[in-house]
Every structure is written in structure tokens, then in C-alpha cells.
Design an enzyme around this catalytic site. Structure first.
Site, short mmCIF file in Angstrom:
data_model
loop_
_atom_site.label_atom_id
_atom_site.label_comp_id
_atom_site.label_asym_id
_atom_site.label_seq_id
_atom_site.Cartn_x
_atom_site.Cartn_y
_atom_site.Cartn_z
N ASP A 46 -120.19 0.67 16.76
CA ASP A 46 -121.37 1.01 15.96
C ASP A 46 -122.62 0.48 16.65
O ASP A 46 -122.54 -0.48 17.44
CB ASP A 46 -121.27 0.36 14.57
CG ASP A 46 -120.06 0.86 13.80
OD1 ASP A 46 -119.61 1.98 14.08
OD2 ASP A 46 -119.58 0.11 12.93
N1 URA Z 1 -115.03 -1.42 13.49
C1 URA Z 1 -116.25 -1.25 12.95
O1 URA Z 1 -116.40 -1.24 11.72
N2 URA Z 1 -117.29 -1.07 13.78
C2 URA Z 1 -117.18 -1.08 15.13
O2 URA Z 1 -118.18 -0.95 15.83
C3 URA Z 1 -115.91 -1.27 15.68
C4 URA Z 1 -114.85 -1.44 14.85
#
Ligand code: URA
Length: 236
Positions: A103
Site C-alpha cells: 500500500d
Molecule cells: N497488507 C496490507 O494490508 N498492506 C500492505 O501493504 C501489505 C500487506
């Protein structure tokens, strides 16, 4: 292989652009300037210098980046700059793609490779290669939460419960979670399903390869053979 073709394979542009790079004196091979784009070289352990920057010729690349917050794992980002903007152009041009996505607000280990088979093995849940995350949580981490994450929690739109390969409470509001898959927002959704909320998320390792402590946010480096081998093991 001819020099212009080698440069093209390493992401320095089209054959025409690579010929021009050589003819205009911007390229040296193993330290010696070369202006002949058709000159033949063995590619094995060749060092190309382009505009004063050294590049070892590699058949395939895999690089580790310490992803900073505020970057999207997309070539067409919507709201933030792209992680590809942090890579030098030849890597992006030779088709190095991120292995899974983080993310925009997640930090830590992000791999890029142009080796499709390697990317597939690293992502495939069946290979059970652990992705290790450190999550800072809004609420205290309880033993029940850790148990639930290991036993499996139910995510909306997912028929089967999703379980962590490992989960350890690090302190009152921090836990480490190892996942075999990379579902959308998986850590955040799992923690929410277990009754908590992720405030910050950082990826520490993939398989047996840990983010190097001296790799600053936004910086990247090539993985060498021993590090590549570690990726597909589980001992850090
Ligand atoms: N899980 C998440 O919620 N976000 C990420 O960036 C990676 C794994």
C-alpha cells in the site's frame, strides 16, 4: 554479442538509441572506451560504464528497495508518486516489475524483478514463502488476537479463513506477522478481523531475505546469487 545489443538487453533503450550511445563516446566496457556498436563481447561478468555510471551486465535482475511511505506500486499512480520513479531508467525499461504490491502508506522491503518465474514463485501462496510484516496497532495486542491470527480469521469476500504462518507479539501495540499470500490489504484486514487496527505497517523480510539495515528509505540495491537463494528459504 554486439555491444549495442548488450546495452539494449540491459535497458539502455532501443537498438538505435544504444548505437548512438556508443557512437557518441558515452560507453566504456570493462573500463575501456568503445565507439564501435558492433564490437562483440562476452556478456559474462562484463562491466558497462554509461555516462560515467558502472553497470554489471546481468541476464536477469532482482533488486530490493526500502519503500518509503507515500509511494504507489503502480506504473500509473493515481494520488502519489510511483515507486518506479525511485529506480534508474534502465531497470524500469528492461521490465523490472514489483513482486506483489505494498500500500502507499506501507514501508519496507519491496522487490523488483524481470524474472517472471522468480516473481511467480515468490508470490504463489502454494510455495508458502513468508512475507514478514511488523504492524503497529491502535489497540493493545492480546494473546487472543495472536491466537486468532494463527488459527485463521474470516475476511469479507473470502470463503475460507485466512491464517498467518506465524504471529508474535513484540510489545503492547506491535506484532510481527508472517503471511504466505499477498491479498489486497491483507494485514490491515486480518488485524481488523481480529479486533484491532493497523496504524503503521513495515515489511521486514521475504523468505529468508531481510531488508538490509543499511538500506535507507527510497534506496535500492541488486540482489546477488546468495541473497537470491535466501529468498526461497525460510531461515533469516
Ligand atoms: N497488507 C496490507 O494490508 N498492506 C500492505 O501493504 C501489505 C500487506
Amino acid at each position: 554479442m554486439q555491444l549495442a545489443r548488450i546495452l539494449q538487453s540491459q535497458g539502455f533503450g532501443s537498438r538505435r538509441e544504444c548505437r548512438a550511445l556508443v557512437e557518441t563516446g558515452r560507453v566504456a566496457v570493462d573500463g575501456s572506451p568503445c565507439r564501435d556498436p558492433e564490437r562483440e563481447f562476452e556478456t559474462e561478468s562484463l562491466t558497462l560504464t554509461v555516462d560515467g555510471v558502472d553497470w554489471r551486465a546481468r541476464e536477469r535482475v532482482c533488486v530490493a528497495m526500502n519503500k518509503p511511505a507515500g509511494y504507489e506500486c503502480s506504473r500509473q499512480p493515481r494520488d502519489h508518486p510511483s515507486v518506479y520513479a525511485l529506480l534508474p531508467e534502465p531497470l524500469a525499461r528492461r521490465g523490472a516489475e514489483c513482486v506483489g504490491r505494498l500500500d502507499q502508506d506501507t514501508t519496507g522491503l519491496l522487490l523488483f524483478t524481470d524474472d517472471g518465474a522468480l516473481a511467480h514463485r515468490l508470490i504463489s501462496p502454494r510455495k508458502r514463502i513468508g512475507k514478514v510484516y511488523r504492524a503497529s496497532c491502535r489497540h493493545p495486542v492480546t494473546a487472543d488476537m495472536v491466537e486468532a491470527l494463527i488459527a485463521g480469521v474470516k475476511l469479507r469476500d473470502d470463503p475460507e479463513p485466512v491464517r498467518a504462518l506465524a504471529c508474535t507479539r513484540i510489545d503492547d501495540r506491535v506484532l510481527e506477522l508472517t503471511l504466505a499470500e499477498g491479498k489486497y490489504h491483507q494485514v490491515k484486514r486480518m488485524l481488523a478481523a481480529a479486533g484491532n487496527r493497523v496504524e503503521a505497517l513495515h515489511r521486514l523480510a521475504i523468505g529468508g531475505y531481510a531488508l538490509p539495515a543499511d538500506l535507507e528509505p527510497g534506496r535500492w540495491r541488486f540482489l546477488e546469487a546468495d541473497e537470491l537463494a535466501r529468498l526461497e528459504t525460510s531461515d533469516r
